[in-house]
Motif scaffolding. Structure first.
Motif, mmCIF file in Angstrom:
data_model
loop_
_atom_site.group_PDB
_atom_site.id
_atom_site.type_symbol
_atom_site.label_atom_id
_atom_site.label_comp_id
_atom_site.label_asym_id
_atom_site.label_seq_id
_atom_site.Cartn_x
_atom_site.Cartn_y
_atom_site.Cartn_z
ATOM 1 N N CYS A 210 -7.769 5.501 -11.344
ATOM 2 C CA CYS A 210 -7.405 4.719 -10.160
ATOM 3 C C CYS A 210 -8.669 4.030 -9.639
ATOM 4 N N ASN B 26 -7.254 6.026 -4.946
ATOM 5 C CA ASN B 26 -6.065 6.273 -4.127
ATOM 6 C C ASN B 26 -5.388 7.595 -4.475
ATOM 7 N N ASN C 6 -0.954 -0.963 -6.527
ATOM 8 C CA ASN C 6 0.134 -1.098 -7.502
ATOM 9 C C ASN C 6 -0.311 -1.656 -8.839
ATOM 10 N N TRP D 214 -0.869 10.751 -3.928
ATOM 11 C CA TRP D 214 -1.218 9.353 -3.665
ATOM 12 C C TRP D 214 -1.503 9.168 -2.175
ATOM 13 N N ARG E 268 0.829 -1.224 0.000
ATOM 14 C CA ARG E 268 0.000 0.000 0.000
ATOM 15 C C ARG E 268 0.857 1.265 0.000
ATOM 16 N N CYS F 244 -2.549 1.985 -2.046
ATOM 17 C CA CYS F 244 -2.311 1.638 -3.448
ATOM 18 C C CYS F 244 -2.362 0.121 -3.642
ATOM 19 N N ASP G 144 3.243 3.469 -3.291
ATOM 20 C CA ASP G 144 2.961 4.687 -4.063
ATOM 21 C C ASP G 144 3.815 5.867 -3.585
#
Ligand SMILES: Cc1cc2nc3c(=O)[nH]c(=O)nc-3n(C[C@H](O)[C@H](O)[C@H](O)COP(=O)(O)O)c2cc1C
Length: 284
Positions: free
Chosen positions: A227, A231, A247, A241, A205, A245, A208
């Motif tokens: 997104c 996020n 990813n 961000w 997470r 996240c 980012d």
């Protein structure tokens, strides 16, 4: 057959696969992030499909949001559930891990398939894209639909060579050596202390924190809109961000200016050719 297909996708590979199956079989297509505000997810459908990309083979394998989605499924003991994972190299034990998660919710994964697609997390462009797309359309799509129609218990495995390589990697991960070193490098990307005791999920997470924009960023907000897990906020005309996240790389890959960098300086630009920005915006 009353069919619902739930999917998660950053660069469109899994969306294209999920949509093709839904169109061919006459099912409803539902984005996983769009139902995540529900406390529990129940459905009248007798057949449920789950389509997602493989992430970090040998560590999490399944995107965190997809894991959370499965943990919200209720009333699934009599459902026929199938999964399709898209991957760049191999699926390893991804489907087996998903089966364990579904079992914890009182159901079971009845069948599972792997679809090779361009590896979106590599820096070098994938040379063999056309072949992968035509393999999917001309061979695998019908194959999956036939099995789902028959509600049988088919499970794909990686081919012999890839299967062996992936099994060795996953074994080394389990033993700990590779796991420790990949966690170390993920922490580095997330700009966390190597000896900090964040869990793997937390580190993902925070990855980012390595994302940034260059002077080509116009503040258009596309990154925030693509997104899927909301996020990214736009602050002072720039993306900020929020550290939850997945990813999925959507912000990097869909930026119209290729102005977002991070995650090992990956270039922007890649997405599945059948998926356009509107498909992504609509679903987010
Ligand atoms: C963070 C991340 C980790 C990934 N890890 C793997 C992996 O371990 N093995 C693999 O074969 N592909 C891996 N991939 C590649 C994706 O699974 C593959 O390109 C997938 O088709 C992308 O799907 P999408 O376009 O729906 O997001 C990874 C991609 C990302 C973004």
């Amino acid at each position: 057959m009353n069919l619902e297909i739930y999917y998660f996708s950053g660069t469109g590979n899994s969306l294209a696969v999920a949509r093709d199956i839904a169109e061919k079989m006459g099912g409803d297509l539902i984005s996983i992030p769009s139902v995540m505000d529900k406390k529990s997810i129940t459905t009248d459908a007798d057949v449920i499909g789950i389509v997602f990309p493989v992430y970090y083979l040998g560590t999490v394998n399944i995107p965190l949001v997809v894991q959370r989605f499965v943990m919200k499924l209720d009333g699934i003991s009599t459902k026929y559930i199938f999964a399709v994972c898209t991957f760049g190299g191999g699926a390893g034990s991804t489907l087996a891990i998903l089966d364990e998660m579904i079992k914890a919710r009182g159901g079971r994964l009845a069948s599972g398939f792997g679809v090779q697609m361009p590896q979106n997390a590599f820096r070098k462009p994938f040379e063999n894209k056309t072949k992968l797309y035509s393999n999917w359309k001309e061979k695998k799509l019908d194959f999956i639909c036939e099995h789902v129609k028959a509600k049988d218990g088919w499970f794909d495995t990686d081919g012999l060579f890839i299967g062996l390589v992936v099994a060795i990697i996953e074994r080394m991960m389990k033993v700990g050596f590779l796991n420790r070193s990949s966690l170390r490098s993920m922490k580095k990307t997330a700009r966390l202390q190597e000896d900090s005791d964040f869990t793997l999920d937390e580190v993902i997470r925070f990855m980012d924190r390595s994302y940034s924009t260059d002077e080509n960023c116009t503040g258009c907000g596309t990154c925030s809109k693509v997104c899927q897990v909301r996020n990214i906020e736009i602050v002072d005309n720039k993306p900020a961000w929020q550290h939850h996240c997945e990813n999925c790389l959507a912000c990097i890959k869909w930026c119209p200016q290729s102005a977002i960098h991070g995650y090992g300086k990956l270039p922007g630009g890649y997405h599945h050719p059948d998926v356009d920005i509107l498909d992504m915006l609509r679903e987010s």
